[in-house]
Every structure is written in C-alpha cells, then in structure tokens.
Design an enzyme around this catalytic site. Structure first.
Site, PDB file in Angstrom:
ATOM      1  N   ASP A  16      -2.942  -4.222   2.515  1.00  0.00           N
ATOM      2  CA  ASP A  16      -4.200  -4.348   3.230  1.00  0.00           C
ATOM      3  C   ASP A  16      -5.162  -3.335   2.592  1.00  0.00           C
ATOM      4  OD1 ASP A  16      -6.028  -4.921   5.455  1.00  0.00           O
ATOM      5  OD2 ASP A  16      -5.463  -2.924   6.166  1.00  0.00           O
ATOM      6  N   LEU A  17      -6.462  -3.532   2.768  1.00  0.00           N
ATOM      7  CA  LEU A  17      -7.446  -2.598   2.199  1.00  0.00           C
ATOM      8  C   LEU A  17      -8.018  -1.652   3.256  1.00  0.00           C
ATOM      9  CD1 LEU A  17      -9.458  -4.912  -0.259  1.00  0.00           C
ATOM     10  CD2 LEU A  17      -7.740  -3.193  -0.841  1.00  0.00           C
ATOM     11  N   ASP A 188      -2.117  -1.136   8.137  1.00  0.00           N
ATOM     12  CA  ASP A 188      -2.263  -0.244   9.289  1.00  0.00           C
ATOM     13  C   ASP A 188      -2.223  -0.969  10.622  1.00  0.00           C
ATOM     14  OD1 ASP A 188      -5.547  -0.176  10.375  1.00  0.00           O
ATOM     15  OD2 ASP A 188      -4.982  -1.339   8.624  1.00  0.00           O
TER      16      ASP A 188
END
Length: 238
Positions: A16-17, A188
């Site tokens: 994920d970014l 996250d």
C-alpha cells in the site's frame, strides 16, 4: 515483529502507499485546501463556491453512481465538472476546467516527504524480490521518488475495484506470474490491506504505526500473518 499465522516462502512483496510508506495526513489537508482555492479562482462565478457545496456534489455523484467510489480521481474530476455546470459554465469549459483543477490537485497531492528509512528499506528489499505498489488513492509515486522501486503500480479505477476487492491483488499475481500464497502484501489498514489480501490467498503484513492492538479486534478476518512497526523489519524475512 509479531507472527500470527504461518508464513510461506515470500517471492514478491506488494505495498500500500498512503500511510504505509509515508504519512499522508498533512498532504491530504494541504491538498484539499489548495485545490479548492484553485477551483474558486478558476472563474469569477466560482469565487464563493464552498467546500460544503463541493462535498454535496461528491455525495450526490456517489449516490447516483456507487461504482465511482473505486476511482477517486475520476470521482473528484466529475464533481468539479458538476461544480462548474452549477454556476452555468458551458459544458466544454467545465470539462476543460476540471482537467486544470485536477492538474493542480496532482501537484499538491504529490508534495510528499518520504522518510529516509522507507528509501533504505525499499532499496534493500528490491534487491531481493520484486516489489509492487497497490493503492486505492491517487498519489503519483514518480513525482516523489518512489516509482523506481516498483516493477509496476496498480491503482483503483484503471486497474480494478478498490481494496479490499480482490481485483488488484489478483492482477498483481498474474503480472508477477506467482502463486498468491507466495506474495506478501504490506499495509496499514486492517480491512482494505489485511482482510483484502488474506481473503484472496495472499499473505498479509500489518504495519502498525499508531500503537494499535490486535488483541482488541473481534474479527479473525482482520488477523495478519505478521505485524511490524517499521519497514526495516521486512528485510529479515527475505
């Protein structure tokens, strides 16, 4: 580092970014402010157009077209078109204006400061296994120096439905030509990243950057294979 499920060999890692590789909160706040100011300054008829009016247009679009949720950039652009039409700008001007607003949005959205530890961890990992980015957002990694670490980048909308839907996870495995079970996804969010990747057969790593506690969750689908608090921990796995 905490382990909750048995780990299989890791042959690739997907990331994920936003809020996984960098803090996204201040960027979003500043981008919303600057982008709306640009919208108001685009034409005199928009000078008093409020953020609340803009949000109402976004909500209306989502109600009319629920699937637009999967492409946050197009959702935003379409809301800008509706804003311009609402003050009686011609349709051609509204389309042109929406692209100008989105160009401004993209500039501010990518004013991201990536921590040095992120660069160090990705550098080390990219030397060992293929890395891929999978994002629901609209940040553009080539504008803030992260794109070179990834074999490819998948984003919701152009490449499928948003996480936790399986589309992008499955596409990543196809493009990597690897079994799902040999890919580790790092993120996250316990729903979009952990539950989404586990449900489609990937391994999941939860990066806990805010002191969360998995002992307080009541849904086993949110349980990752492992939990880390810093990216550097991943270098011990591959």
């Amino acid at each position: 580092m905490h382990f909750y499920r048995p780990l299989r060999p890791i042959k690739a890692i997907t990331f994920d970014l936003d809020d996984t590789l960098y803090d996204n909160s201040e960027v979003i706040r500043r981008t919303a402010k600057e982008s709306h100011a640009f919208l108001q300054g685009y034409h005199p008829a928009l000078a008093d157009f409020t953020p609340q009016q803009y949000q109402a247009l976004r909500d209306k679009l989502l109600q009319q077209e629920p699937e637009i949720y999967h492409d946050v950039s197009e959702w935003r652009r379409r809301a800008v078109v509706e804003a311009m039409l609402s003050v009686e700008l011609p349709a051609v001007e509204a389309e042109k204006g929406s692209r100008a607003v989105m160009a401004n949005f993209a500039h501010w959205r990518s004013q991201i400061e990536v921590p040095e530890e992120t660069h160090q961890a990705l550098t080390a990992l990219a030397q060992r296994v293929p890395l891929v980015a999978i994002t629901n957002g609209n940040a553009e990694p080539h504008l803030f120096g992260l794109d070179s670490y990834f074999k490819f980048i998948l984003r919701a909308g152009p490449h499928g439905r948003a996480k936790p839907w399986q589309d992008m996870y499955q596409l990543a495995a196809q493009k990597l030509d690897l079994p799902m079970e040999n890919i580790l996804h790092v993120g996250d969010d316990l729903t979009t990243d952990v539950a989404g990747s586990v449900r489609c057969g990937m391994q999941a790593c939860w990066i806990n950057l805010r002191g969360g506690n998995l002992m307080h969750i009541g849904d086993s689908r949110l349980l990752p294979h492992l939990e880390i608090s810093q990216l550097a921990s991943l270098t011990a796995l591959v």
